[in-house]
Scaffold this motif. Structure first.
Motif, PDB file in Angstrom:
ATOM      1  N   ILE A 124       0.831  -1.199   0.000  1.00  0.00           N
ATOM      2  CA  ILE A 124       0.000   0.000   0.000  1.00  0.00           C
ATOM      3  C   ILE A 124       0.870   1.255   0.000  1.00  0.00           C
ATOM      4  N   LEU A 125       2.023   1.169   0.633  1.00  0.00           N
ATOM      5  CA  LEU A 125       2.870   2.355   0.793  1.00  0.00           C
ATOM      6  C   LEU A 125       3.846   2.559  -0.359  1.00  0.00           C
ATOM      7  N   THR A 126       4.310   1.483  -0.988  1.00  0.00           N
ATOM      8  CA  THR A 126       5.428   1.608  -1.927  1.00  0.00           C
ATOM      9  C   THR A 126       5.099   1.365  -3.385  1.00  0.00           C
ATOM     10  N   MET A 127       3.931   0.803  -3.694  1.00  0.00           N
ATOM     11  CA  MET A 127       3.662   0.440  -5.083  1.00  0.00           C
ATOM     12  C   MET A 127       3.665   1.661  -6.000  1.00  0.00           C
ATOM     13  N   ALA A 128       2.891   2.695  -5.633  1.00  0.00           N
ATOM     14  CA  ALA A 128       2.840   3.899  -6.476  1.00  0.00           C
ATOM     15  C   ALA A 128       4.150   4.681  -6.449  1.00  0.00           C
ATOM     16  N   PRO A 129       4.756   4.941  -5.265  1.00  0.00           N
ATOM     17  CA  PRO A 129       6.034   5.665  -5.268  1.00  0.00           C
ATOM     18  C   PRO A 129       7.141   4.937  -6.014  1.00  0.00           C
ATOM     19  N   SER A 130       7.139   3.609  -5.996  1.00  0.00           N
ATOM     20  CA  SER A 130       8.196   2.877  -6.698  1.00  0.00           C
ATOM     21  C   SER A 130       8.086   3.067  -8.203  1.00  0.00           C
ATOM     22  N   GLY A 131       6.846   3.117  -8.722  1.00  0.00           N
ATOM     23  CA  GLY A 131       6.675   3.381 -10.145  1.00  0.00           C
ATOM     24  C   GLY A 131       7.139   4.768 -10.524  1.00  0.00           C
ATOM     25  N   TYR A 132       6.828   5.745  -9.688  1.00  0.00           N
ATOM     26  CA  TYR A 132       7.269   7.120  -9.948  1.00  0.00           C
ATOM     27  C   TYR A 132       8.784   7.233  -9.829  1.00  0.00           C
ATOM     28  N   LEU A 133       9.360   6.588  -8.801  1.00  0.00           N
ATOM     29  CA  LEU A 133      10.809   6.652  -8.591  1.00  0.00           C
ATOM     30  C   LEU A 133      11.561   5.968  -9.725  1.00  0.00           C
ATOM     31  N   ALA A 134      11.026   4.852 -10.212  1.00  0.00           N
ATOM     32  CA  ALA A 134      11.675   4.151 -11.324  1.00  0.00           C
ATOM     33  C   ALA A 134      11.699   5.007 -12.574  1.00  0.00           C
ATOM     34  N   CYS A 180       6.720  -5.257  -3.440  1.00  0.00           N
ATOM     35  CA  CYS A 180       5.849  -4.351  -4.190  1.00  0.00           C
ATOM     36  C   CYS A 180       6.650  -3.306  -4.956  1.00  0.00           C
ATOM     37  N   SER A 181       7.854  -3.006  -4.508  1.00  0.00           N
ATOM     38  CA  SER A 181       8.719  -2.112  -5.277  1.00  0.00           C
ATOM     39  C   SER A 181       9.194  -2.790  -6.554  1.00  0.00           C
ATOM     40  N   VAL A 182       9.417  -4.107  -6.482  1.00  0.00           N
ATOM     41  CA  VAL A 182       9.775  -4.852  -7.699  1.00  0.00           C
ATOM     42  C   VAL A 182       8.624  -4.828  -8.699  1.00  0.00           C
ATOM     43  N   ILE A 183       7.418  -5.067  -8.219  1.00  0.00           N
ATOM     44  CA  ILE A 183       6.264  -5.140  -9.111  1.00  0.00           C
ATOM     45  C   ILE A 183       5.886  -3.765  -9.644  1.00  0.00           C
ATOM     46  N   GLY A 184       5.877  -2.756  -8.763  1.00  0.00           N
ATOM     47  CA  GLY A 184       5.468  -1.426  -9.185  1.00  0.00           C
ATOM     48  C   GLY A 184       6.512  -0.675  -9.976  1.00  0.00           C
ATOM     49  N   GLY A 185       7.787  -0.980  -9.751  1.00  0.00           N
ATOM     50  CA  GLY A 185       8.843  -0.228 -10.412  1.00  0.00           C
ATOM     51  C   GLY A 185       9.217  -0.711 -11.790  1.00  0.00           C
ATOM     52  N   GLN A 186       8.758  -1.899 -12.182  1.00  0.00           N
ATOM     53  CA  GLN A 186       9.223  -2.484 -13.446  1.00  0.00           C
ATOM     54  C   GLN A 186       8.562  -1.887 -14.675  1.00  0.00           C
ATOM     55  N   PHE A 346       3.600   5.663 -13.023  1.00  0.00           N
ATOM     56  CA  PHE A 346       3.004   6.044 -11.736  1.00  0.00           C
ATOM     57  C   PHE A 346       1.634   5.399 -11.548  1.00  0.00           C
ATOM     58  N   LEU A 347       0.802   5.446 -12.581  1.00  0.00           N
ATOM     59  CA  LEU A 347      -0.565   4.952 -12.451  1.00  0.00           C
ATOM     60  C   LEU A 347      -0.614   3.436 -12.320  1.00  0.00           C
ATOM     61  N   MET A 348       0.313   2.736 -12.962  1.00  0.00           N
ATOM     62  CA  MET A 348       0.376   1.283 -12.765  1.00  0.00           C
ATOM     63  C   MET A 348       0.740   0.960 -11.317  1.00  0.00           C
ATOM     64  N   GLY A 349       1.712   1.705 -10.793  1.00  0.00           N
ATOM     65  CA  GLY A 349       2.067   1.506  -9.398  1.00  0.00           C
ATOM     66  C   GLY A 349       0.922   1.853  -8.472  1.00  0.00           C
ATOM     67  N   GLY A 353      -0.860  -0.639  -6.123  1.00  0.00           N
ATOM     68  CA  GLY A 353      -0.828  -0.300  -4.705  1.00  0.00           C
ATOM     69  C   GLY A 353      -2.212  -0.371  -4.085  1.00  0.00           C
ATOM     70  N   PHE A 354      -3.226   0.090  -4.825  1.00  0.00           N
ATOM     71  CA  PHE A 354      -4.600  -0.020  -4.343  1.00  0.00           C
ATOM     72  C   PHE A 354      -5.001  -1.481  -4.174  1.00  0.00           C
ATOM     73  N   SER A 355      -4.593  -2.305  -5.138  1.00  0.00           N
ATOM     74  CA  SER A 355      -4.943  -3.728  -5.055  1.00  0.00           C
ATOM     75  C   SER A 355      -4.195  -4.435  -3.939  1.00  0.00           C
ATOM     76  N   SER A 356      -3.085  -3.844  -3.465  1.00  0.00           N
ATOM     77  CA  SER A 356      -2.309  -4.483  -2.393  1.00  0.00           C
ATOM     78  C   SER A 356      -3.041  -4.471  -1.059  1.00  0.00           C
ATOM     79  N   MET A 357      -4.123  -3.715  -0.980  1.00  0.00           N
ATOM     80  CA  MET A 357      -4.936  -3.788   0.233  1.00  0.00           C
ATOM     81  C   MET A 357      -5.606  -5.150   0.369  1.00  0.00           C
TER      82      MET A 357
END
Length: 416
Positions: A124-134, A180-186, A346-349, A353-357
């Motif tokens: 929930i915390l890292t999925m979206a930021p990891s996509g943006y950071l990547a 989740c950083s692996v999944i969201g950042g790729q 960003f939007l994929m992350g 991230g929403f689905s990680s709930m």
């Protein structure tokens, strides 16, 4: 002053003819996909997703061997060394194939649900930021470091469980941050590696590793637990992750320009394909428009409802469920590339991230329902999951789209 210019019919026809000539020049010659660098990148991502999801799922398999009681009266955190005894206390009738050195713990269904769900708190915390950071610092760094972290923590889980339930939960939470950083950042890597008309296929190849990882963990996790002991499940999959991490840092580059093993023709093909996209890195993310976008919410709810059922499935329907899940990988999970390619990373992350709930809520709720009714609690769990999946499907069918949204398009003005 900003105005829009009108062209005469003759001038407009001349301009259209010129545009057609330019388009014919810009259309690149397609490079065969077999043994190409971009499909090699997709296969490496496939392996990374395989490892990450396998490391996530193995706790569901080893839990059977890690606990010696699932009754609600079990202690909060206790462990005993050696083989589990049967209901009459006869040690000689315990499964002799289990390792005598593997500890077992007295964890109630509620505690097991918390352990299962702990890995989802980080998502929930890292999925979206990891996509943006990547998208900012590069996929190679974000995914590579996260993959190493989750692999190392997988190796540490047996030790954390031995230290106590609190240490195990903390380890699982941090592991969830990494996974989740692996999944969201790729996804950011396809902005520079994926020709627009091939992105869905490349993403599907990469994401299919998740299904294979889940299948493999379920297939061999129990066998390893029975023959070597449940700690070796974490040691083996953690070691595979470390090898995969080494391969990642050697093979993966953030763009085809710096890739040393790509052919000149493929490099030109990818670069020329991406040049046809109208994009501006300075255009900010329209947060308000994103929050009001029903197609985005349909993707989020669709991912959420799908995640509710990747881990709690009746044995008789497990194979069918996993087979049908591949349709979600090639559809709903990469739908953002269709409706907002500019902000896709960003939007994929954010959607994932929403689905990680779901991995947080479902195990906790399931543990509660089972503790209230150990015999028929599963019936209520499946009814609840059916309602969630059906609601997500209906919402996505109504509001889901595949066209680029107005708020994600380039604003082009003529300055006079």
């Amino acid at each position: 002053m900003t105005t829009k210019t009108e062209l005469s019919p003759t001038a407009r026809e001349s301009k259209n003819a010129q545009d057609m000539q330019v388009d014919e020049v810009l259309i690149p010659r397609k490079v065969p996909s077999l043994c190409s660098a971009r499909y090699g990148i997709a296969l490496v991502l496939h392996l990374c997703n395989f490892t990450t999801i396998a490391q996530n799922v193995i706790m569901n398999i080893t839990m059977v061997a890690m606990v010696n009681s699932t009754s609600p009266q079990s202690q909060f955190n206790g462990s005993s060394e050696g083989l589990p005894v049967d209901s009459f206390g006869d040690l000689s009738k315990a499964p002799k194939s289990l390792s005598a050195k593997a500890p077992v713990y007295d964890w109630s269904p509620q505690i097991q649900g918390i352990i299962f769900g702990a890995v989802g708190y980080g998502g929930i915390l890292t999925m979206a930021p990891s996509g943006y950071l990547a998208g900012r610092v590069g996929t190679k760094r974000v995914v590579g470091i996260s993959l190493f972290a989750t692999s190392f923590l997988t190796l540490c889980i047996p030790l954390a469980a031995d230290f106590g339930i609190v240490f195990l939960i903390i380890t699982r939470i941090v592991q969830g941050l990494s996974q989740c950083s692996v999944i969201g950042g790729q996804f950011a890597i396809w902005e520079k590696w994926g020709p627009p008309h091939e992105r869905s296929r490349l993403c599907s190849i990469a994401l299919s590793g998740m299904l294979l990882g889940c299948f493999s963990a379920i297939l061999i996790g129990g066998f390893i637990s029975e023959t070597l002991g449940w700690p070796f499940v974490f040691y083996i999959f953690g070691g595979v992750g470390c090898v995969c991490c080494l391969l990642w840092f050697i093979v993966i580059y953030d763009d085809p320009i710096s890739y040393p093993w790509i052919s000149t023709s493929e490099k030109e093909y990818i670069i020329s394909s991406l040049k046809q996209q109208v994009r501006s890195s300075q255009q900010p993310l329209p947060i308000k428009a994103v929050l009001r976008s029903l197609p985005i919410w349909s993707i989020c709810l669709g991912c959420f409802s799908h995640q509710c059922s990747s881990y709690i499935t009746a044995t008789a329907l497990l194979t069918l469920s996993c087979a049908l899940s591949t349709l979600c990988q090639s559809g709903i999970y990469i739908n953002v590339l269709d409706i907002a390619p500019r902000h896709s990373s960003f939007l994929m992350g954010a959607s994932r991230g929403f689905s990680s709930m779901a991995p947080v809520i479902v195990p906790t709720v399931s543990g509660f329902l089972l503790s209230q009714d150990p015999e028929f609690g599963w019936r209520n769990v499946f009814f609840l999951l059916f309602a969630i999946n059906l609601s997500g499907l209906i919402f996505y069918l109504i509001f889901g789209e595949a066209d680029v949204q107005d708020w994600a398009k380039e604003r082009k003005l003529t300055h006079l």
